[in-house]
Design a protein around this motif. Structure first.
Motif, PDB file in Angstrom:
ATOM      1  N   ASP A   1       0.811  -1.216   0.000  1.00  9.98           N
ATOM      2  CA  ASP A   1       0.000   0.000   0.000  1.00  9.98           C
ATOM      3  C   ASP A   1       0.843   1.263   0.000  1.00  9.98           C
ATOM      4  OD1 ASP A   1       1.025   0.001   2.525  1.00  9.98           O
ATOM      5  OD2 ASP A   1      -0.908  -0.144   3.568  1.00  9.98           O
ATOM      6  N   GLY A   2       2.166   1.127  -0.099  1.00  9.96           N
ATOM      7  CA  GLY A   2       3.026   2.297  -0.115  1.00  9.96           C
ATOM      8  C   GLY A   2       3.444   2.773   1.254  1.00  9.96           C
ATOM      9  N   LEU A   3       2.845   2.239   2.298  1.00  5.19           N
ATOM     10  CA  LEU A   3       3.147   2.671   3.668  1.00  5.19           C
ATOM     11  C   LEU A   3       3.706   1.530   4.501  1.00  5.19           C
ATOM     12  CD1 LEU A   3      -0.063   4.809   4.341  1.00  5.19           C
ATOM     13  CD2 LEU A   3       2.195   5.641   3.667  1.00  5.19           C
ATOM     14  N   ASN A   4       3.113   0.366   4.391  1.00  7.56           N
ATOM     15  CA  ASN A   4       3.537  -0.802   5.159  1.00  7.56           C
ATOM     16  C   ASN A   4       4.440  -1.686   4.314  1.00  7.56           C
ATOM     17  OD1 ASN A   4       1.864  -0.207   7.521  1.00  7.56           O
ATOM     18  ND2 ASN A   4       0.136  -0.648   6.149  1.00  7.56           N
ATOM     19  N   PRO A   5       5.206  -2.563   4.952  1.00  8.40           N
ATOM     20  CA  PRO A   5       6.095  -3.452   4.179  1.00  8.40           C
ATOM     21  C   PRO A   5       5.317  -4.319   3.187  1.00  8.40           C
ATOM     22  CG  PRO A   5       6.660  -3.484   6.515  1.00  8.40           C
ATOM     23  CD  PRO A   5       5.381  -2.713   6.408  1.00  8.40           C
ATOM     24  N   ALA A   6       5.948  -4.567   2.046  1.00 13.99           N
ATOM     25  CA  ALA A   6       5.310  -5.388   1.016  1.00 13.99           C
ATOM     26  C   ALA A   6       5.199  -6.830   1.471  1.00 13.99           C
ATOM     27  CB  ALA A   6       6.105  -5.302  -0.285  1.00 13.99           C
ATOM     28  N   GLU A   7       4.066  -7.449   1.128  1.00 12.89           N
ATOM     29  CA  GLU A   7       3.809  -8.844   1.494  1.00 12.89           C
ATOM     30  C   GLU A   7       3.708  -9.677   0.218  1.00 12.89           C
ATOM     31  OE1 GLU A   7       0.262 -11.551   3.522  1.00 12.89           O
ATOM     32  OE2 GLU A   7       0.106  -9.351   3.469  1.00 12.89           O
ATOM     33  N   LEU A   8       4.568 -10.656   0.078  1.00 14.98           N
ATOM     34  CA  LEU A   8       4.558 -11.503  -1.120  1.00 14.98           C
ATOM     35  C   LEU A   8       3.266 -12.315  -1.188  1.00 14.98           C
ATOM     36  CD1 LEU A   8       8.229 -12.856  -1.266  1.00 14.98           C
ATOM     37  CD2 LEU A   8       7.090 -11.428  -2.979  1.00 14.98           C
ATOM     38  N   ILE A   9       2.604 -12.247  -2.353  1.00 14.98           N
ATOM     39  CA  ILE A   9       1.353 -12.998  -2.546  1.00 14.98           C
ATOM     40  C   ILE A   9       1.379 -13.785  -3.851  1.00 14.98           C
ATOM     41  CG2 ILE A   9      -0.065 -11.446  -1.149  1.00 14.98           C
ATOM     42  CD1 ILE A   9      -0.967 -10.091  -3.726  1.00 14.98           C
ATOM     43  N   GLY A  10       2.544 -13.922  -4.470  1.00 12.98           N
ATOM     44  CA  GLY A  10       2.655 -14.721  -5.685  1.00 12.98           C
ATOM     45  C   GLY A  10       1.935 -14.098  -6.867  1.00 12.98           C
ATOM     46  N   LEU A  11       1.158 -14.898  -7.577  1.00 12.41           N
ATOM     47  CA  LEU A  11       0.477 -14.450  -8.796  1.00 12.41           C
ATOM     48  C   LEU A  11      -0.931 -13.920  -8.536  1.00 12.41           C
ATOM     49  CD1 LEU A  11       1.511 -17.384 -11.167  1.00 12.41           C
ATOM     50  CD2 LEU A  11       2.463 -15.070 -11.131  1.00 12.41           C
ATOM     51  N   ASP A  12      -1.259 -13.645  -7.277  1.00 11.83           N
ATOM     52  CA  ASP A  12      -2.629 -13.234  -6.950  1.00 11.83           C
ATOM     53  C   ASP A  12      -3.045 -11.965  -7.683  1.00 11.83           C
ATOM     54  OD1 ASP A  12      -2.683 -15.399  -5.362  1.00 11.83           O
ATOM     55  OD2 ASP A  12      -2.907 -14.327  -3.453  1.00 11.83           O
ATOM     56  N   ASN A  13      -2.130 -11.000  -7.810  1.00  8.53           N
ATOM     57  CA  ASN A  13      -2.477  -9.746  -8.499  1.00  8.53           C
ATOM     58  C   ASN A  13      -2.817  -9.992  -9.970  1.00  8.53           C
ATOM     59  OD1 ASN A  13      -2.212  -7.908  -6.351  1.00  8.53           O
ATOM     60  ND2 ASN A  13       0.017  -7.836  -6.601  1.00  8.53           N
ATOM     61  N   TYR A  14      -2.075 -10.893 -10.592  1.00 14.20           N
ATOM     62  CA  TYR A  14      -2.327 -11.188 -12.001  1.00 14.20           C
ATOM     63  C   TYR A  14      -3.609 -12.019 -12.164  1.00 14.20           C
ATOM     64  CZ  TYR A  14       2.363  -9.443 -12.929  1.00 14.20           C
ATOM     65  OH  TYR A  14       3.476  -8.644 -13.025  1.00 14.20           O
ATOM     66  N   LEU A  15      -3.861 -12.924 -11.248  1.00 20.16           N
ATOM     67  CA  LEU A  15      -5.096 -13.708 -11.311  1.00 20.16           C
ATOM     68  C   LEU A  15      -6.314 -12.837 -11.032  1.00 20.16           C
ATOM     69  CD1 LEU A  15      -3.907 -16.934  -9.435  1.00 20.16           C
ATOM     70  CD2 LEU A  15      -4.175 -16.600 -11.906  1.00 20.16           C
ATOM     71  N   ARG A  16      -6.125 -11.799 -10.256  1.00 20.61           N
ATOM     72  CA  ARG A  16      -7.226 -10.887  -9.937  1.00 20.61           C
ATOM     73  C   ARG A  16      -7.743 -10.162 -11.175  1.00 20.61           C
ATOM     74  NH1 ARG A  16      -6.541  -5.701  -5.844  1.00 20.61           N
ATOM     75  NH2 ARG A  16      -8.491  -4.641  -6.396  1.00 20.61           N
ATOM     76  N   LEU A  17      -6.887  -9.987 -12.162  1.00 18.84           N
ATOM     77  CA  LEU A  17      -7.284  -9.292 -13.384  1.00 18.84           C
ATOM     78  C   LEU A  17      -8.492  -9.952 -14.052  1.00 18.84           C
ATOM     79  CD1 LEU A  17      -3.765  -8.665 -14.958  1.00 18.84           C
ATOM     80  CD2 LEU A  17      -5.233  -6.951 -13.911  1.00 18.84           C
ATOM     81  N   PHE A  18      -8.552 -11.267 -13.997  1.00 18.36           N
ATOM     82  CA  PHE A  18      -9.611 -11.993 -14.697  1.00 18.36           C
ATOM     83  C   PHE A  18     -10.984 -11.751 -14.087  1.00 18.36           C
ATOM     84  CE2 PHE A  18      -5.718 -14.440 -15.524  1.00 18.36           C
ATOM     85  CZ  PHE A  18      -5.763 -14.511 -16.908  1.00 18.36           C
ATOM     86  N   SER A  19     -11.041 -11.332 -12.829  1.00 14.33           N
ATOM     87  CA  SER A  19     -12.329 -11.077 -12.175  1.00 14.33           C
ATOM     88  C   SER A  19     -12.578  -9.591 -11.925  1.00 14.33           C
ATOM     89  CB  SER A  19     -12.395 -11.829 -10.838  1.00 14.33           C
ATOM     90  OG  SER A  19     -11.339 -11.427  -9.978  1.00 14.33           O
TER      91      SER A  19
END
Length: 274
Positions: A40-58
């Motif tokens: 979110d630009g404020l807190n440390p990044a959390e690895l979530i794998g391909l979730d962001n790319y899979l989210r595109l489909f929905s």
């Protein structure tokens, strides 16, 4: 002395290398990493794998922004290419008076800051009492296409330069054969401009898929997401919703989209045969 001489080229290239690493390559690699995180630009990044790319489909807004951008790209590139070639043809006439003045006149809009020109167009629409161009979901996108045609100075001058390089003897031979102006354009001018057209189309593809400022200033993606361009959607997710990871994934998908359509331009536009 030899060591000093060998280091001098590195000294001169250092400012460029520093800027390249800090302001281009560094952010590029960082965005690629962030595309696999929840950040979110404020807190440390959390690895979530391909979730962001899979989210595109929905993500319905992803499809809406892609549709808007593709429609704009088709209208802008087709109309822009046609208008720029027509203007170049008119300015290429030998008997035209004050051709330098008209070249300058058509080129001036390209050097006006985009924010300033966008605000000017809002003022123009209000003065001619047609603000509905930007508030009607059916008119907003065509209005932005029309505004984009206002700044065709760069491709127009490139087409004009290409026309100036066409050998005059080709037209003289056509005159001997009593060819019409349309025949000379279709069989001489247009084939000679193949590479110029491909260049302008490729540059246009890169620009239209990153179309942002006029839509942000004039419509903010509205009305009813009718002007929700892809780049504007990336901005909203990154700096309004603070979903930096998802915005980075959107940006990398945009990169792949631009590569794909650039490939299509080189693949299907007629190439000059050697």
């Amino acid at each position: 002395m030899k060591n000093e001489a060998s280091l001098s080229p590195l000294f001169f290239i250092f400012p460029w290398a520093f800027g390249f690493l800090c302001f281009f390559l560094g952010p590029l690699l960082a965005s690629f990493f962030l595309s696999f995180t929840n950040y979110d630009g404020l807190n440390p990044a959390e690895l979530i794998g391909l979730d962001n790319y899979l989210r595109l489909f929905s993500d319905e807004s992803f499809y809406v922004s892609l549709k808007v951008t593709l429609c704009f790209a088709f209208m802008n590139l087709s109309l822009g290419t046609l208008v720029a070639i027509v203007l170049a043809l008119l300015l290429n006439q030998e008997d035209i008076k004050a051709s330098s003045f008209f070249r300058t006149l058509f080129y001036i809009p390209t050097i006006i800051p985009i924010v300033a020109s966008s605000v000017t167009w809002i003022w123009i629409f209000k003065k001619i009492h047609v603000p509905s161009f930007l508030t009607d979901e059916h008119l907003a996108l065509p209005a932005l296409v029309m505004i984009s045609l206002w700044s065709l100075g760069n491709p127009m001058l490139i087409y004009l330069a290409g026309m100036k390089n066409i050998p005059s003897y080709l037209y003289e031979s056509a005159d001997i054969d009593a060819a019409s102006e349309w025949q000379k354009f279709w069989h001489i001018t247009l084939p000679a401009l193949r590479q110029v057209i491909i260049f302008n189309v490729v540059i246009g593809i890169i620009q239209v898929f990153q179309y942002f400022v006029p839509a942000y200033v004039m419509t903010s993606g509205g009305p009813k997401n009718a002007t929700l361009f892809y780049s504007l959607y990336i901005y909203q997710k990154a700096f309004e919703d603070f979903e930096m990871g998802y915005a980075s994934a959107l940006a990398w998908v945009l990169f792949l989209i631009i590569i794909f359509f650039t490939y299509l331009a080189f693949r299907f536009l007629p190439q000059e045969r050697v």
